[in-house]
Design a protein around this motif. Structure first.
Motif, mmCIF file in Angstrom:
data_model
loop_
_atom_site.group_PDB
_atom_site.id
_atom_site.type_symbol
_atom_site.label_atom_id
_atom_site.label_comp_id
_atom_site.label_asym_id
_atom_site.label_seq_id
_atom_site.Cartn_x
_atom_site.Cartn_y
_atom_site.Cartn_z
ATOM 1 N N GLU A 20 -90.701 109.573 -80.319
ATOM 2 C CA GLU A 20 -89.482 110.359 -80.102
ATOM 3 C C GLU A 20 -88.754 109.936 -78.835
ATOM 4 N N LYS A 21 -89.501 109.683 -77.775
ATOM 5 C CA LYS A 21 -88.893 109.259 -76.514
ATOM 6 C C LYS A 21 -88.259 107.873 -76.656
ATOM 7 N N GLY A 22 -88.930 106.975 -77.383
ATOM 8 C CA GLY A 22 -88.375 105.630 -77.602
ATOM 9 C C GLY A 22 -87.074 105.670 -78.379
ATOM 10 N N VAL A 23 -87.047 106.446 -79.468
ATOM 11 C CA VAL A 23 -85.826 106.572 -80.273
ATOM 12 C C VAL A 23 -84.712 107.187 -79.434
ATOM 13 N N ALA A 24 -85.035 108.235 -78.672
ATOM 14 C CA ALA A 24 -84.025 108.905 -77.844
ATOM 15 C C ALA A 24 -83.417 107.949 -76.824
#
Length: 102
Positions: A20-24
């Motif tokens: 989730e952090k990577g996509v964000a």
């Protein structure tokens, strides 16, 4: 002689511990659009202009980034026009755009 098959593009695959952090980051900081697969989500193709970066969730991977293995080697390169793009510059531009929009 038969025509050669035309290659249309390429994409690097980056392993991310926190999906989730990577996509964000790629979406909100660098302006990419996210196409996400899996339940729970575990794979994304991030797209901007003609660039695609694949993110694959690998929470337990112990691989080192390329620059830790060999000096001057990166996991991916991005070009804008004739020059390599500095992603910190892209991030700064996105940040300025968000500040002006507020």
């Amino acid at each position: 002689m038969p025509d050669k098959a035309k290659m249309l593009g390429t994409a690097c695959v980056l392993l991310v511990r926190d999906f989730e952090k990577g996509v964000a980051y790629w979406k909100n900081c660098l302006g990419f659009t996210a196409h996400i697969w899996g339940e729970p989500p575990n794979f994304a193709i991030m797209e901007r202009d003609n660039i695609r970066v694949m993110l694959s969730h690998a929470p337990d991977h112990n691989n080192k980034p390329n620059w830790e293995v060999g000096g001057g080697i990166w996991n991916g390169y991005f070009w804008g026009g004739r020059w390599a793009i500095n992603l910190s510059r892209v991030y700064s531009q996105r940040r300025q755009d968000r500040l002006h929009a507020a």
